[in-house]
Every structure is written in structure tokens, then in C-alpha cells.
Design a protein around this motif. Sequence first.
Motif, mmCIF file in Angstrom:
data_model
loop_
_atom_site.group_PDB
_atom_site.id
_atom_site.type_symbol
_atom_site.label_atom_id
_atom_site.label_comp_id
_atom_site.label_asym_id
_atom_site.label_seq_id
_atom_site.Cartn_x
_atom_site.Cartn_y
_atom_site.Cartn_z
ATOM 1 N N LEU A 1 0.928 -1.329 -0.084
ATOM 2 C CA LEU A 1 0.026 0.000 -0.149
ATOM 3 C C LEU A 1 0.543 0.996 -0.121
ATOM 4 N N VAL A 2 2.235 1.512 0.972
ATOM 5 C CA VAL A 2 2.679 2.413 0.655
ATOM 6 C C VAL A 2 3.549 2.405 -0.679
ATOM 7 N N LYS A 3 4.172 1.952 -1.042
ATOM 8 C CA LYS A 3 5.179 2.103 -1.944
ATOM 9 C C LYS A 3 4.511 1.629 -3.688
ATOM 10 N N ASP A 4 2.437 1.390 -3.680
ATOM 11 C CA ASP A 4 1.861 1.514 -4.462
ATOM 12 C C ASP A 4 0.893 3.304 -4.728
ATOM 13 N N LEU A 5 1.039 3.920 -2.888
ATOM 14 C CA LEU A 5 0.998 4.966 -2.967
ATOM 15 C C LEU A 5 1.539 6.723 -3.250
ATOM 16 N N VAL A 6 2.933 5.575 -3.350
ATOM 17 C CA VAL A 6 4.220 6.513 -3.605
ATOM 18 C C VAL A 6 4.523 6.735 -4.964
ATOM 19 N N ALA A 7 3.696 5.549 -5.625
ATOM 20 C CA ALA A 7 3.967 5.353 -6.917
ATOM 21 C C ALA A 7 3.357 6.526 -7.772
ATOM 22 N N GLU A 8 1.892 6.023 -6.906
ATOM 23 C CA GLU A 8 0.332 6.885 -7.445
ATOM 24 C C GLU A 8 0.549 8.071 -7.127
ATOM 25 N N VAL A 9 1.271 8.596 -6.512
ATOM 26 C CA VAL A 9 1.334 10.237 -5.401
ATOM 27 C C VAL A 9 2.985 10.331 -5.862
ATOM 28 N N PRO A 10 3.661 11.161 -7.106
ATOM 29 C CA PRO A 10 4.288 11.307 -6.727
ATOM 30 C C PRO A 10 5.033 12.222 -5.361
ATOM 31 N N ALA A 11 4.745 13.187 -5.250
ATOM 32 C CA ALA A 11 4.561 14.034 -4.318
ATOM 33 C C ALA A 11 4.939 14.042 -2.808
ATOM 34 N N PHE A 12 4.627 12.028 -2.978
ATOM 35 C CA PHE A 12 5.407 11.624 -1.292
ATOM 36 C C PHE A 12 6.493 11.048 -1.395
ATOM 37 N N GLU A 13 7.122 11.097 -2.660
ATOM 38 C CA GLU A 13 8.406 10.235 -2.587
ATOM 39 C C GLU A 13 9.645 10.717 -1.294
ATOM 40 N N ASP A 14 9.804 12.252 -1.258
ATOM 41 C CA ASP A 14 11.302 12.754 -0.303
ATOM 42 C C ASP A 14 10.048 12.693 0.990
ATOM 43 N N LEU A 15 9.146 12.201 1.314
ATOM 44 C CA LEU A 15 8.507 11.596 2.694
ATOM 45 C C LEU A 15 8.673 10.465 2.786
ATOM 46 N N TYR A 16 8.427 9.080 1.609
ATOM 47 C CA TYR A 16 9.224 8.071 1.835
ATOM 48 C C TYR A 16 10.317 7.455 1.960
ATOM 49 N N ALA A 17 11.786 8.971 1.261
ATOM 50 C CA ALA A 17 12.644 8.404 1.267
ATOM 51 C C ALA A 17 13.066 9.069 3.053
ATOM 52 N N THR A 18 12.185 9.793 3.222
ATOM 53 C CA THR A 18 12.929 10.258 4.628
ATOM 54 C C THR A 18 12.750 8.922 5.788
ATOM 55 N N HIS A 19 11.173 8.454 5.604
ATOM 56 C CA HIS A 19 10.662 7.421 6.492
ATOM 57 C C HIS A 19 11.836 6.910 6.235
ATOM 58 N N VAL A 20 12.013 5.670 4.719
ATOM 59 C CA VAL A 20 12.767 5.031 4.988
ATOM 60 C C VAL A 20 14.196 5.125 6.268
ATOM 61 N N PHE A 21 15.107 5.906 5.313
ATOM 62 C CA PHE A 21 15.830 6.521 5.958
ATOM 63 C C PHE A 21 16.116 6.220 7.550
ATOM 64 N N ASN A 22 14.823 6.966 8.378
ATOM 65 C CA ASN A 22 14.917 7.333 10.030
ATOM 66 C C ASN A 22 14.563 6.604 10.155
ATOM 67 N N GLN A 23 13.567 5.367 10.247
ATOM 68 C CA GLN A 23 13.352 4.047 10.585
ATOM 69 C C GLN A 23 13.676 2.601 9.341
ATOM 70 N N GLY A 24 14.458 2.879 9.799
ATOM 71 C CA GLY A 24 15.487 2.056 8.924
ATOM 72 C C GLY A 24 14.431 0.983 8.296
ATOM 73 N N GLY A 25 13.170 1.354 7.153
ATOM 74 C CA GLY A 25 12.246 0.563 6.942
ATOM 75 C C GLY A 25 11.452 1.267 6.275
ATOM 76 N N VAL A 26 10.265 0.048 5.287
ATOM 77 C CA VAL A 26 8.635 0.882 5.765
ATOM 78 C C VAL A 26 8.076 0.565 6.550
ATOM 79 N N LEU A 27 7.796 1.901 7.409
ATOM 80 C CA LEU A 27 6.613 0.868 9.509
ATOM 81 C C LEU A 27 4.656 2.141 8.765
ATOM 82 N N PRO A 28 3.934 1.035 7.951
ATOM 83 C CA PRO A 28 3.874 1.806 7.110
ATOM 84 C C PRO A 28 1.915 2.669 7.847
ATOM 85 N N HIS A 29 2.402 2.460 9.260
ATOM 86 C CA HIS A 29 0.955 3.454 10.525
ATOM 87 C C HIS A 29 2.368 4.087 10.594
ATOM 88 N N VAL A 30 3.669 4.169 10.715
ATOM 89 C CA VAL A 30 4.128 5.578 10.703
ATOM 90 C C VAL A 30 3.672 6.136 10.043
#
Length: 128
Positions: free
Chosen positions: A7-36
Motif C-alpha cells: 500500500l505504501v509503495k503503491d501510494l508513492v507510485a500513484e502520488v509522486p509528491a510523497f517520494e521525499d517523505l517516503y525516502a526520509t521515512h525509510v532512512f529514519n526508520q530503517g525500512g517501511v513502517l506503514p502506520h508511522v
Amino acid sequence: MTPDVRLVKDLVAEVPAFEDLYATHVFNQGGVLPHVFFWDVTQETVRSYVGPEADAGARADALADAPDWRRTLRFLEEQCARGVPGIDEVVVTSFLEYLPFPGKPGHEIVRELGPVMAATFAKVRPAG
């Protein structure tokens, strides 16, 4: 890959404006935490909905790059209509439940929810 991470990855693909937020999230969390991640998605979606007039201190270019709230809601509605448990859990717990309460800026976004999310929202937050 679990449905919630998909869901997270598909959202970022569908709404590219979330790409920076996603990259920061993955960096800070060490992976994808969907609820966070979805807590931030909710904040950005509401910020996009209320627009620059509600955020006088924000830079105009930052608001111009905000994720399109209509596109985000449309995507989430489509995903919720599928009825996949991991997806529903993230959208309900970490998106719908974090929408602004009545009287708070951006609460009117609840009137923009599609039929599936609106019905779910009415169940989890009957008072709005």
C-alpha cells in the motif's frame, strides 16, 4: 511483501509528491513502517486540503509541492474498496482516525471521502 507495505509503495507510485517523505521515512526508520508513514500522509493530505491560506507561515513553493489531496483520497478509496485486511487496518487506524476533529482546520475533508471510506469513518468516528 505484505499488503500494508505494498500500500505504501503503491501510494508513492500513484502520488509522486510523497517520494521525499517516503525516502526520509525509510532512512529514519530503517525500512517501511506503514502506520508511522501514514501518520505523515494524513498530515500532508490535510495540509494540501486546507491550502496556503490556512498555513500563513509556510513557504508557497513547499505548499505547491504538497501531495494532491484529491488524488490521495481517490487512491485510498480504491484500495479500501478491495477489502484487503492489511490495507484496511492501515487506512482506518493511521489515516481516517487521524483526520481532524470537528472544529479543527481541515475537518471538512471528511465530506470529500469516497463512499467506502466515508462509511468506515462514520463507524470509527461517529461524532466526526
